[in-house]
Every structure is written in C-alpha cells, then in structure tokens.
Design an enzyme around this catalytic site. Structure first.
Site, mmCIF file in Angstrom:
data_model
loop_
_atom_site.group_PDB
_atom_site.id
_atom_site.type_symbol
_atom_site.label_atom_id
_atom_site.label_comp_id
_atom_site.label_asym_id
_atom_site.label_seq_id
_atom_site.Cartn_x
_atom_site.Cartn_y
_atom_site.Cartn_z
ATOM 1 N N GLY A 8 6.257 -1.676 14.474
ATOM 2 C CA GLY A 8 5.171 -0.997 13.612
ATOM 3 C C GLY A 8 3.937 -0.215 14.780
ATOM 4 N N GLU B 110 1.254 -1.281 -0.191
ATOM 5 C CA GLU B 110 0.036 0.188 0.099
ATOM 6 C C GLU B 110 0.933 1.915 -0.036
ATOM 7 O OE1 GLU B 110 -0.067 -2.156 2.142
ATOM 8 O OE2 GLU B 110 -2.310 -3.130 2.280
ATOM 9 N N GLU C 296 -3.795 -6.123 17.035
ATOM 10 C CA GLU C 296 -2.406 -6.968 16.422
ATOM 11 C C GLU C 296 -1.434 -8.171 17.212
ATOM 12 O OE1 GLU C 296 0.343 -4.451 13.980
ATOM 13 O OE2 GLU C 296 -1.275 -5.488 12.465
#
Ligand code: F6P
Length: 545
Positions: A267, A212, A353
């Site tokens: 991240g 992306e 996540e």
C-alpha cells in the site's frame, strides 16, 4: 543477545561511538577542508551532502562494514528479483517493477511482470487521456472538471503528496480533492462543493475492504444518486483502483472501470501503480512516465552503486548510527519547498509503517531500537515553531533538509531568502554558538556584566546537531520520483540492518478489530466487556449523544 548486537561490525561501532561522541563537528570541519567533497554524492539529479554529520572517514568505513555484514546489496537483489521477502504475507515486494521501462522483462513464477505492468498502465493512460481531453464526459454530457480520490493510507498519502508536489504540472481545468478520513466532515465538505455532473470519483483501495474508504465511497455514491443521477450513471462517474475485483463489483462499480494492480505492491509503495491514477489525471501520462523514470534511475543507483556512493545506503546507515548509538528517537524531515508540504506525512507512513517493528522477520524480539518517529513541516514555517527544540532541546534530532536550487515561482527575492534560511539552519545546527562567542557578542552590543552573566546561558547553542542536505535543480516529476525512491530504499536498507520485515503492517490490525466491536456497541447503545476507561467513555458518548 541478538546476532546484530553480537556482530563484530556492531561492536566496532559501539567502541567507535565512545571515541567520537564528544567530538564536535566544528572541529572536524576545521581540521579537514575537504569534508564536503569527501562526504557528498551527486547522482540521479540529486546532491546528498552528509558532511554535517558526527562522522569521520573511519565512522563511515565501520558503517559500510555493517552494511556488508547484513548484505544489503544481496537482499536488494532478492527483492528486485521477486523473491517472497514479505514472509508474513507470503508475497514478493516489487514496486520497483512498476517503474521498469517498456520492453524490459522481469520473469517471476514464469510470468513477465513488466508486460503486465505496461498493459495495465496503458489502460490507465487511455482513460486519463479521455478525461483530460474531455472525451470522457459525465452522464449529462458535461466534461469532467473535478476528480475526487477516495482512499486512505497508501491509497491517499502518496497520490496526494505527489499531486501537491507537482502542482505546477497540474492540468489547470481540473480540480482535485482527496478524501481519506472516516470523519463524515471530510466527505461532506467535498460533496457540498462539487457538481456531481462533472465529477469523477476514484475509489482507491488495494484490498477494497478498508472501512474508511468504503464508508466514504458509499456516501459519495448516495450523494451522487441523490443529486438526480440514476444507477446506470454510476459507470461514468465512479472508477475503482484495486486488486480485488469481486469486492469492486459487489460495491457496484463496473469492473471495466477498474484499474487493477497486484498483491506484490505494498500500500505505501503503490503510488507508482494504478493507485497513481489521480496523479496521471493531474500531470498527464508523459509527466507520470517521467516520475516513474526518476524512480527507476534511483532503483538502478541503489542496486548498481557501491555502498560508499550509495545514497539510500548512506542515509540508512546514518539513521542507524544516531538511532542505535546516539539514542536519537526521532528524525525530522524539513522540505524547503512549499509544494513538498505533504512529504513528511507521506514519509511517516513509508518509514513508520515499514520499520516500526518489535520483532525480527524470524519472529524473535529485537534487543535494539528500530524505526524512529518521523516528523516535520516545510521550512521556513518550522523555524518559527519547533526549531527551538531542534537547536536547544535536550534530545538529539537528526534532520534531512531538502530544497531545489530553482523555484517554480521566481518572485522577487523569495527563493534567495528561502535558500539563505535553508543553508543557515544546517550551518547553525552544526556549528552552534559557544559561551565565549555569546559573551563577546553581548559585550559588543554594550550589555553590562550582570546582563551578560544572566543572559549568556540562554543564548548558547551547543551545535553538533546532525543534518543531511538533499538538493536538486528543480522539483520536477523526475527529481520527485528519484527522491521518493531514495527514501523507499533507505527504509528497506534500515529494515535489513534491523532484520525486520519492512513490508507487513500487523500493528494496525488490533485497533481495527476493536473498532468493529465498538461500532456495534455504539449502534446498539450497549456497553460490552471493556476496561473501566473504555466502558466509561462509551457511557459518556451514550449520555451526551
Ligand atoms: O491499515 C493500514 C493499511 O493497510 C495501509 O497499509 C494501507 O496503505 C491502507 O491501510 C489502505 O489500504 P487499502 O488500500 O487496502 O484500502
């Protein structure tokens, strides 16, 4: 049966659950006027009131025993010291090092990471000052007035959430855009509305391999060149934030214009690193330092405070209490602050996540529920949309209510109205309204017996719905830093209880793999080996394209 389920601490909670599951919080409050002071903690500029939970002092003792049995404190120390606790990726987990003050040290494998962190942040700070002071100009000499951060997941959600939350601190002559979605409409809308001569693109990607981000970055570069700029002008308008200098160079960004960080920054834990470049540009270096310091204060609170007063540990234990004993499968986040409107979305990645895992760190399957669904919207909007289900639905949905005492915008009575609603909701969720209360209200309003009988059941609130309340004086860079770090450590502590690795994310890989194959098939208009649904849908795309 897993060690967790078999543990004495877990079994004690199971039998305690049977005793308490029918106890109403209304009665607990009536029986103990000290509940607020017993079940609240004030530290790092935040007040946590957890008294509106289905707990007694005995419950908390048992939950703290659970925390001790999995040694959350010891595990936290190992994380802070740089042990490679992310075993499946063979990495340390050291976002906490990013907020350690200049002059402190953290040696890992013979290197002082804090010195490296500050070297990189000084590089970012110098660049930020140049842009904000109009010393860094575009290729035609125009100062930068527009920043476009291109990234996704942790390279988008954290910076976007913080820039929104700290809007009052934003430099007024800079406009910010965040592009994440590979849907071309996202980048197209931004390209259409910016002046390329005064726009700075930040390509933010830890790996610099994310489809992306690379697609959006390529389209931005193409639009930049199509606007009349030359390849040599890219250096003035494109900078990268990454751990992967080779890929950055291959993309065509000068590595002198790259702000690096390290593989030990996950991240979703990266906003404190160079990934926060857009935040620095928005609020300036001093305020960014205050954000880091707020988080550092919470780090210290987490590792230095006993469980009984430890905010992340308490939130983690309460989440486990509901998720594993009351079978609550989701957890709502309700910020009563418009500036925090992206906070629930940010927490979705942080929590889901991290702890949406079906095996423990050692690879064995869990035999208990792990991370819940995290969701929410700012109050008071949520009240007029989904709060019905939280009040009267059939699922138990624990919720965190978050609000500042003072608003950044004191307009008339707005903030009092906001706070009144904020306080009313947790009171209503706790107390509820009994059938006899409803009936007497209806009688007082002049309703006849038939109306009362038919209407009353619909107006009953069983209550006993748990909430945590988090308050702080004002939403400042420092309080926001503490708030985010509070949730980071909550997620860590829950991961330790469930025994999962909270720092990998293999669950996102299968979709990426299949998308790579499907992309080729879409491009070549050939249907490969698929189930009939996927093949049928591909065929539909081909015939309608
Ligand atoms: O696919 C998930 C993920 O790896 C997240 O964990 C991460 O925050 C996001 O993609 C973006 O990754 P990167 O910063 O490497 O582009």
């Amino acid at each position: 049966m897993s060690d967790l389920i078999n543990s004495a601490a877990w079994k004690a909670l199971q039998s305690h659950y049977k005793e308490i599951s029918n106890v109403h919080m209304r009665d607990l409050f009536a029986a103990d006027s000290e509940r607020f002071s017993k079940f609240s903690v004030n530290d790092c500029g935040c007040l946590l009131d957890y008294s509106k939970n289905r707990i007694t002092e005995d419950t908390m003792v048992k939950l703290f025993e659970l925390a001790s049995s999995v040694d959350i404190a010891g595990e936290a120390k190992r994380m802070f010291a740089g042990e490679r606790i992310n075993a499946t990726e063979d990495r340390s987990v050291l976002h906490t090092a990013l907020r350690m003050p200049k002059g402190s040290t953290l040696e890992v494998d013979g290197e002082d990471l804090v010195a490296q962190v500050h070297e990189v942040s000084d590089h970012a700070a110098t660049f930020v000052d140049k842009v904000r002071n109009k010393v860094w100009t575009g290729y035609t000499g125009k100062p930068i007035d527009t920043i476009v951060n291109i990234g996704i997941g942790g390279s988008d959600l954290g910076p976007l959430m913080v820039c929104e939350a700290l809007k009052p601190w934003q430099q007024k002559d800079l406009t910010f855009h965040f592009v994440s979605n590979v849907d071309g409409s996202h980048i197209a809308q931004v390209i259409e509305n910016v002046n390329m001569q005064s726009t700075l693109f930040i390509i933010a990607s830890k790996t610099f391999t994310t489809l992306e981000t690379l697609a959006n970055a390529s389209s931005a570069r193409e639009a930049f060149l199509n606007s009349g700029a030359a390849t040599k002008d890219i250096a003035k308008h494109f900078v990268a934030v990454s751990t992967n200098s080779e890929a950055v160079a291959e993309f065509g960004i000068d590595v002198d214009n790259m702000f690096r960080f390290w593989d030990w920054v996950g991240g979703r834990y990266s906003l404190w690193s160079s990934i926060g470049l857009s935040i620095r540009l928005s609020i300036g270096n001093e305020n960014f330092d205050a954000l880091l310091d707020g988080a550092h204060q919470m780090d210290r609170h987490f590792v230095e405070t006993e469980y009984e007063k430890n905010m992340p540990v308490i939130l983690a234990l309460l989440g486990v209490w509901y998720g594993n004993f009351f079978n609550a499968r989701s957890h709502a986040i309700e910020p009563y602050d418009q500036y925090l409107h992206r906070f629930p979305a940010y927490l979705q990645q942080l929590d889901m996540e991290s702890n949406g895992k079906h095996v423990r760190a050692d690879g064995t399957a869990v035999d208990y529920a792990t991370g819940p669904v995290i969701w929410g919207e700012p109050g008071t909007n949520g009240q007029h949309a989904f709060f019905q289900l939280i009040h009267q639905g059939t699922d138990l949905i624990p919720a965190d209510f978050i609000a500042p005492v003072k608003s950044q915008n004191q307009i008339g009575e707005h903030h009092n109205m906001l706070l009144a609603n904020f306080l009313a909701q947790t009171e209503a969720l706790m107390k509820g309204k009994t059938l006899s209360e409803v009936e007497s209200e209806l009688r007082a309003s002049g309703a006849d017996a038939k109306t009362i009988a038919s209407l009353a059941p619909h107006k009953v609130f069983e209550g006993n719905r748990p909430t945590n309340t988090l308050m702080f004086d004002e939403l400042t860079p420092a309080t926001l830093g503490s708030l985010i770090a509070l949730y980071e450590h909550k997620v860590f502590a829950q991961g330790k209880i469930w025994g999962v690795n909270s720092f990998d994310q293999w669950g996102v890989e299968l979709g990426k793999q299949l998308a790579a194959t499907l992309l080729q098939e879409l491009q070549s208009q050939k249907v490969g080996e698929h189930d009939s649904s996927t093949a049928g849908l591909l065929g539909y795309c081909f015939t309608r394209a």
